[in-house]
Design a protein around this motif. Structure first.
Motif, PDB file in Angstrom:
ATOM      1  N   ASN A   1      -1.415   5.974  22.745  1.00 19.45           N
ATOM      2  CA  ASN A   1      -1.266   5.614  21.334  1.00 19.45           C
ATOM      3  C   ASN A   1      -2.476   4.823  20.854  1.00 19.45           C
ATOM      4  O   ASN A   1      -3.037   5.111  19.802  1.00 19.45           O
ATOM      5  N   ALA A   2      -2.846   3.842  21.660  1.00 16.12           N
ATOM      6  CA  ALA A   2      -3.995   3.021  21.268  1.00 16.12           C
ATOM      7  C   ALA A   2      -5.273   3.858  21.275  1.00 16.12           C
ATOM      8  O   ALA A   2      -6.168   3.642  20.469  1.00 16.12           O
TER       9      ALA A   2
ATOM     10  N   GLY B   1      -5.672   5.884  18.276  1.00 10.87           N
ATOM     11  CA  GLY B   1      -6.113   4.972  17.225  1.00 10.87           C
ATOM     12  C   GLY B   1      -7.624   4.925  17.117  1.00 10.87           C
ATOM     13  O   GLY B   1      -8.183   4.729  16.041  1.00 10.87           O
TER      14      GLY B   1
ATOM     15  N   ARG C   1      -2.944   0.030  17.508  1.00 13.59           N
ATOM     16  CA  ARG C   1      -3.391   1.387  17.196  1.00 13.59           C
ATOM     17  C   ARG C   1      -4.267   1.390  15.950  1.00 13.59           C
ATOM     18  O   ARG C   1      -5.310   2.022  15.913  1.00 13.59           O
TER      19      ARG C   1
ATOM     20  N   SER D   1      -0.433  13.776  18.186  1.00 20.58           N
ATOM     21  CA  SER D   1      -0.134  12.687  17.259  1.00 20.58           C
ATOM     22  C   SER D   1       0.389  13.236  15.940  1.00 20.58           C
ATOM     23  O   SER D   1       1.341  12.697  15.393  1.00 20.58           O
TER      24      SER D   1
END
Lengths: 274, 335
Positions: free
Chosen positions: A119-120, A123, A185, B191
């Motif tokens: 997730n990060a 980002g 993120r 995502s």
């Protein structure tokens, strides 16, 4: 789902450009309606430099709409948004992120099929440029960039105190850590301005304290932070400037003490005395 | 996003690769080799569809059309002696990429079932066009006169040649796609599958990546179509229509889309089950093999959806996890 549509720059609004170049972020006479509901009517706001500005208001006051319109998720009906002297009105959301505005979400909107670290890492998307072929053939450039991105992502996780959960599944995080991961993120964008949409909602007292420390740390790193929040004690303790929205209108803008004493604000929150 | 090397030392992968290479040497059965050839061809299609649906969340059904275009374009070009077969395959792939771009740019603005409907229409249109353009495609009777595929002086003639050719392409696509999934682009894809707004908010150009992945999988299908066409030396519109789509969906559902090996496993299972049904049930129901086929797979899909919602591979992964947990607990209780 929010439609992202095509980038349309508004033209013929040069008159409102006066004095815009100097400020970090400026919103001029922003209007947005959904059907018959005017979510934002003529909201203006100017941020000179880094610091914390909170936006508060009763439910349905247009706070989240303000974030959505200024970050390109919605098109404004009227008005302009400037960032670092550039007119970003109507730019699609991903371009706004590239320019250095990032945001978090009320319901976190984490990527649930990934780990915390991934997730990060997503980002940090704007900071890398590996294309499809380099990625598919796993060229050296792609691998090097991936390692660099991983480093940056870990750095962001460390910033919010989540580095020990890096390998965990996102769905195993409690709410407080989910909120923190949302911030980590959005830090991957390397923003100059970060908008936090209700970062404290649902958090326990010690988590709110941690959040406050984190926001202070962000400001020390020369970030501008706009916080949209319901939690009054949190807002009043952390920010030097508070803006109050009610029915899409800005009804107060000033220090926490001024705002607290403002009769209009009291009326909006508590109703009018007969 | 785990390992560093370009070629990960992956033991199951090595075993699989060796098995594919030595299989024709060991079994020496033309029948098995030719079925495995089809596993590779359909595998390229199902991997692409699995990538679209499972990773990017794009419910696109246009795959049979890319497969068909990949067959017809080099087929027509080589049958008329305009371009020889081998360069024709790449010309076909480029054409398919262009068409996928032109079709994808507007169509990928749709989501979910709307996208499925629009892409389904593409199949129907393409099939009608292929059947009606008799001068060009040979119409419903099929395209004939396709020359043999040759590379340098080597002519691809036997099933064995095509077996190695198709698996080289199939494993190449698999390798490429699995690298992609684990890369920055794969994560961006996952995502926007998980949350499109969040994806945009961190600067992922969702429309661009949707289009890229759409084109990539179309090109993979096009390669599969080209090899298929030069294997049969023949092409009919019926091979690229709705039945193929159903078969592909079946492979993806049975295999599972959580990982790329899912669609490939599904392809293997479905094709071999079809062969077994035709082999054994054909003796019991000699006139109704196709109907039995449909009933059998219908029931199988229902069973898979109920008991293994993540497909065969997802189910096996779950079993392995369970086994590992039980093993750990057992060891914990003895020490």
């Amino acid at each position: 789902m929010i439609a992202s549509g095509d980038p349309r720059h508004k033209s013929g609004q040069s008159s409102s450009k006066v004095g815009v170049g100097s400020s970090l972020f400026e919103v001029i006479q922003l209007e947005k309606s959904f059907g018959g509901i005017r979510a934002l009517c003529g909201v203006s706001l100017r941020l000179e430099k880094e610091g914390i500005v909170s936006i508060i208001g009763p439910n349905g006051a247009g706070k989240t709409t303000f974030i959505n319109v200024t970050t390109g998720m919605y098109f404004p009906d009227e008005g302009d948004v400037y960032f670092q002297g550039q007119n970003i009105t109507g730019l699609p959301a991903h371009m706004v992120a590239h320019l250095g505005i990032s945001r978090t979400f009320q319901l976190e909107e984490l990527f649930s099929s990934m780990t915390v670290l991934e997730n990060a890492m997503v980002g940090c998307h704007t900071g890398s440029r590996t294309g499809m072929f380099a990625a598919g053939f796993r060229l050296r450039s792609a691998r090097e960039e991936e390692n660099r991105t991983r480093g940056e992502a870990l750095e962001n996780l460390r910033m919010v105190g989540l580095e020990h959960r890096a390998a965990d599944d996102v769905n195993s995080l409690p709410l407080g850590e989910r909120k923190m991961l949302g911030i980590a993120r959005s830090l991957g964008v390397k923003p100059n301005l970060i908008m936090l949409d209700e970062p404290a909602s649902g958090l326990a007292a010690h988590e709110i304290a941690k959040l406050g420390d984190l926001v202070q740390k962000l400001v020390e790193n020369r970030l501008a932070v706009i916080i949209v929040e319901h939690n009054m004690p949190f807002v009043m303790s952390i920010s030097k400037r508070v803006i109050v929205l009610d029915y899409g209108r800005k009804i107060a803008d000033g220090s926490p003490d001024d705002v607290r004493a403002d009769p209009g604000v009291i009326k909006a929150y508590l109703g009018e005395e007969d | 996003m785990k390992e560093d090397g370009r070629f990960k030392t992956n033991i199951p992968w090595l075993i699989f690769l060796t098995a594919i290479i030595v299989l024709p040497i060991i079994v020496r059965s033309n029948y098995i080799v030719s079925v495995m050839f089809f596993v590779a061809i359909y595998g390229m299609l199902s991997i692409g569809m699995g990538l679209l649906m499972g990773q990017a969340g794009l419910f696109s059904l246009a795959h049979p059309t890319w497969f068909g275009l990949g067959a017809y374009i080099p087929g027509i070009l080589s049958a008329r002696g305009i371009i020889p077969p081998l360069p024709g395959i790449f010309v076909g792939a480029i054409c398919v990429a262009l068409i996928a771009y032109i079709v994808g740019a507007p169509v990928l603005r749709l989501r979910g079932f709307y996208l499925a409907c629009a892409t389904f229409a593409i199949i129907l249109i393409a099939q009608v066009v292929a059947a009606q353009l008799t001068n060009l495609t040979g119409g419903p009777e099929g395209l004939v006169g396709i020359p043999a595929l040759s590379l340098g002086g080597f002519v691809f003639k036997t099933d064995l040649h095509f077996y190695y050719l198709s698996w080289a392409f199939c494993l190449g696509c698999y390798w490429f796609c699995s690298n992609l999934i684990n890369s920055r682009i794969g994560c961006a894809m996952k995502s926007f599958h998980d949350s499109e707004v969040a994806s945009q908010s961190i600067g992922v150009n969702v429309a661009k990546y949707k289009l890229q992945i759409f084109i990539l999988t179309a090109v993979m299908a096009s390669f599969a179509g080209s090899i298929f066409c030069f294997y049969l030396r023949f092409a009919v519109p019926d091979s690229f229509g709705f039945p193929l789509l159903v078969e592909l969906l079946m492979m993806i559902i049975i295999g599972g889309v959580g990982h790329l090996r899912g669609p490939l496993t599904g392809t293997f299972v479905v094709l071999w089950l079809t062969e077994l049904i035709h082999g054994y049930l054909g003796k019991i129901f000699p006139v109704m093999t196709n109907e039995v086929d449909a009933i059998f797979f219908g029931i199988l899909i229902i069973i898979v959806l109920i008991f293994m919602p993540r497909g065969l591979t997802g189910w096996i992964d779950q079993l392995i996890n369970l086994g590992r947990k039980l093993y750990d607990r057992f060891r914990g209780s003895t020490t």
